[in-house]
Design a protein around this motif. Structure first.
Motif, short mmCIF file in Angstrom:
data_model
loop_
_atom_site.label_atom_id
_atom_site.label_comp_id
_atom_site.label_asym_id
_atom_site.label_seq_id
_atom_site.Cartn_x
_atom_site.Cartn_y
_atom_site.Cartn_z
N GLU A 214 65.72 49.48 29.42
CA GLU A 214 66.72 50.26 28.95
C GLU A 214 66.75 51.19 30.38
O GLU A 214 66.13 52.16 30.33
N SER A 215 67.88 50.90 30.95
CA SER A 215 68.22 51.51 32.07
C SER A 215 68.98 52.95 31.80
O SER A 215 70.10 52.67 30.95
N CYS A 216 68.95 53.99 32.48
CA CYS A 216 69.65 55.14 32.30
C CYS A 216 69.92 55.64 33.83
O CYS A 216 69.44 56.68 34.20
N PRO A 217 71.08 55.49 34.60
CA PRO A 217 71.54 55.65 35.77
C PRO A 217 71.69 56.97 35.99
O PRO A 217 71.05 57.60 36.85
N ILE A 218 72.43 57.54 35.27
CA ILE A 218 72.75 59.01 35.31
C ILE A 218 71.56 59.87 34.99
O ILE A 218 71.40 60.91 36.02
N SER A 219 70.98 59.68 34.20
CA SER A 219 69.72 60.33 33.84
C SER A 219 68.83 60.36 35.02
O SER A 219 68.22 61.34 35.55
N VAL B 187 74.41 56.68 41.89
CA VAL B 187 74.30 55.34 41.26
C VAL B 187 74.27 54.33 42.36
O VAL B 187 73.58 53.20 42.14
N THR B 188 74.66 54.54 43.62
CA THR B 188 74.62 53.43 44.52
C THR B 188 73.24 53.19 45.11
O THR B 188 72.88 52.13 45.84
N ALA B 189 72.29 54.28 44.80
CA ALA B 189 71.06 54.07 45.36
C ALA B 189 70.14 53.52 44.08
O ALA B 189 68.96 53.64 44.26
N PHE C 40 78.47 53.71 31.64
CA PHE C 40 79.20 52.40 31.90
C PHE C 40 80.13 52.55 33.32
O PHE C 40 80.19 51.71 33.74
N TRP C 41 80.94 53.57 33.20
CA TRP C 41 82.00 53.74 34.21
C TRP C 41 81.33 53.78 35.47
O TRP C 41 81.80 53.24 36.61
N GLN C 42 80.17 54.62 35.71
CA GLN C 42 79.33 54.89 36.88
C GLN C 42 79.14 53.34 37.40
O GLN C 42 79.27 53.16 38.72
N THR C 43 78.35 52.57 36.88
CA THR C 43 78.10 51.24 37.24
C THR C 43 79.16 50.28 37.42
O THR C 43 79.08 49.65 38.49
#
Length: 587
Positions: free
Chosen positions: A441-446, A456-458, A492-495
């Protein structure tokens, strides 16, 4: 010294042309290598099964992304604004700095409309926008506020614990903003707001909102480290806890939550639930002694929303019961016991169990084994099924106790892993996660806002996808972290914008994963694994939901081709009307 022209003329004759056979042979081998690597990606099967119209939609979205990278996410655009704010504009920039700009793009329109399936990792208290919640709070009859100390100083306003409670008899004596305030005494909220020293009620609402969420400055100050941001983050939960733990507020909260989810293309949510026993019924001052009424309200509001025109097609909500990982043994066991008794009464509203709180600061899973084995034994004796859905690896550590939670989560049979940020460092565990069909369960912005990565690029999620690990996208704590909505469109947008290898097909794959790994019904381990493996080919609720999502996906792809095909479709692209979206299967 520049090379003389006659020398350059001789040398240039020896430089091969790009069309030379051995250069073309190299490029063919290069393409073969790239394509070979892509066959091991977790989204490879989904990509290979795309319908013709979905392939066209994916190509169109790629062109829109490329176009916006060159026209929206570049320092050459609105250069004056970028210079005035000391910002560098680029694709995948920090979320807090990119949010307003992203919401004006075509990609945002596309992502907002996308059927996202299920939200599998989110914390209930942190889901609904605070402008709405605080407005509801101010309108609530009999609502009072207290503070653990006087709020006369700026330091106290930033750190003091606050509580909100219904009181039948209005109390208007005293002021929480003055030195003589009696700690923990409740004063009518309207009076507290109107007496706010810096701007009255408008200033009070602005201040209170700042106590409920992290600011843009908080998210950018990476040099303070993750412990510092977690300290403030934990204070947000303390403030928010008593805001929505009152029946009328709780009902408003749930209605708003489901409305926001459905509007964002989310049909099912599994919400982490961490509430102490401080919930009160309508016009009651004494807290409930158990969680029965709270879950009764949840059941009623979900049924009401599903029966409404707005909730048509909404699959529902369930919870994942969570305990604080820094609890002592007695408190933890008492909370586990409440989980079991509530599961017996509302079996469909508790999907599993988890431990929450900062992993770097709390007790690791290995220290909690006695309590966890007790819990598992009690569930067995009571005949209830409460599987584990553990947070693990939400850390920058490598070999630390928090990083090692990954080992215990897998060994304890977790069905999914929350975050799994450090998993990419463990090649053996990566293979085990794939073999046991455990979803991340990935949460990139968090992870970005809580200082695990700069942007998000890192983020390590692309490495997990490339290694064939099944993942879903989740928003974690959107109201507190800056998304300001319960939906998942920002993640979703960030990724989509940040990772060239993902594309619309990659987004579709992680959305489909969210349905495949959702806990729609009680299942033992064998039934769960079979449901994940068979997906839409099975015969249960999950298979039906998978088919429904696939229909929504095809309709969405048709909309993209119809809406953007003329401008971004390839030359000679056939009209979108030539193909029809499939009809929904019979329920």
């Amino acid at each position: 010294m520049a090379m003389p022209n006659d020398v350059w003329d001789d040398i240039s004759q020896d430089i091969p042309s790009a069309s030379d056979p051995f250069v073309q042979q190299y490029l063919a081998g290069r393409t073969k290598l790239i394509n070979q690597e892509k066959t091991t990606r977790s989204d490879a099967s989904f990509r290979n099964s795309l319908s013709p119209i979905a392939r066209r939609a994916c190509a169109i979205v790629d062109r829109i992304r490329d176009h916006e990278q060159n026209t929206v996410w570049t320092p050459d655009v609105e250069e004056g604004i970028a210079q005035a704010s000391h910002q560098s504009i680029f694709p995948g920039m920090m979320f807090m700095l990119a949010k307003d700009r992203m919401e004006s793009t075509d990609l945002w329109r596309i992502v907002r409309r996308m059927p996202k399936g299920c939200l599998l990792h989110a914390h209930m208290d942190a889901m609904v926008d605070f402008d709405f919640l605080l407005n509801e709070l101010m309108k609530m009859p009999g609502m009072h506020m207290s503070s653990e100390r006087s709020l006369e100083s700026q330091e106290a306003r930033e750190n003091a614990g606050l509580s909100f409670r219904y009181r039948a008899k209005a109390r208007t004596e005293g002021s929480v903003w003055e030195k003589g305030y009696e700690p923990d005494s409740f004063i009518l909220l309207a009076k507290v707001a109107d007496d706010f020293p810096d701007g009255g009620r408008p200033g009070f609402l602005q201040w209170l909102k700042s106590r409920c969420m992290l600011s843009s400055v908080d998210s950018r100050e990476q040099h303070h480290g993750i412990d510092a941001i977690w300290t403030k983050f934990a204070k947000c939960f303390v403030v928010v806890a008593t805001i929505i733990h009152y029946e009328p507020m709780y009902r408003s909260f749930l209605r708003r939550l489901m409305s926001l989810l459905k509007a964002d293309g989310v049909n099912w949510a599994e919400l982490r639930f961490t509430w102490p026993l401080n919930y009160c019924r309508d016009r009651q001052e004494a807290p409930e002694r158990d969680y029965s009424h709270m879950f009764q309200v949840l059941e009623e509001e979900v049924a009401r929303f599903k029966a409404s025109p707005e909730g048509k097609g909404f699959w529902g909500l369930t919870t994942i019961w969570t305990s604080l990982r820094n609890s002592d043994t007695r408190s933890l066991v008492e909370n586990m016991d409440h989980c079991i008794t509530t599961k017996i009464e509302f079996p469909h509203l508790i999907a599993g169990y988890d431990l929450v709180g900062p992993e770097d600061l709390g007790r690791p899973l290995v220290d909690l084994l006695p309590e966890l084995f007790w819990f598992r034994k009690q569930c067995s004796q009571e005949g209830v099924n409460v599987p584990f859905f553990f947070h693990a690896g939400e850390t920058l550590g490598d070999g630390s106790s928090a990083d090692s939670n990954l080992y215990d989560a897998i060994l304890l049979g977790t069905r999914r892993i929350g975050h799994g940020f450090s998993l990419y460092k463990h090649p053996l565990l990566l293979d085990m996660v794939k073999e046991r069909r455990i979803l991340i369960e990935s949460c990139p912005i968090s992870n970005e806002v809580l200082r695990l990565c700069g942007s998000v690029t890192a983020h390590p999620l692309p490495s997990l996808l490339a290694r064939g690990v099944a993942c879903s996208l989740c928003n974690d704590d959107p109201a507190m972290l800056g998304q300001d909505t319960a939906g998942m469109s920002h993640d979703f947008w960030q990724t989509l914008q940040g990772w060239d290898n993902l594309g619309l097909a990659g987004l579709g794959s992680v959305a489909e994963n969210s349905v495949r790994w959702a806990a729609f019904e009680d299942q033992d381990p064998a039934e769960w694994t079979k449901g994940v493996r068979e997906a839409s080919l099975g015969g249960g609720v999950k298979a039906q939901r998978m088919k429904e999502w696939q229909v929504e996906w095809e309709r969405f792809c048709l909309w993209i081709v119809t809406e953007f095909g003329d401008e971004f479709g390839p030359e000679g692209d056939e009209p979108a009307e030539a193909e029809q979206a499939p009809k929904a299967p019979n329920p």
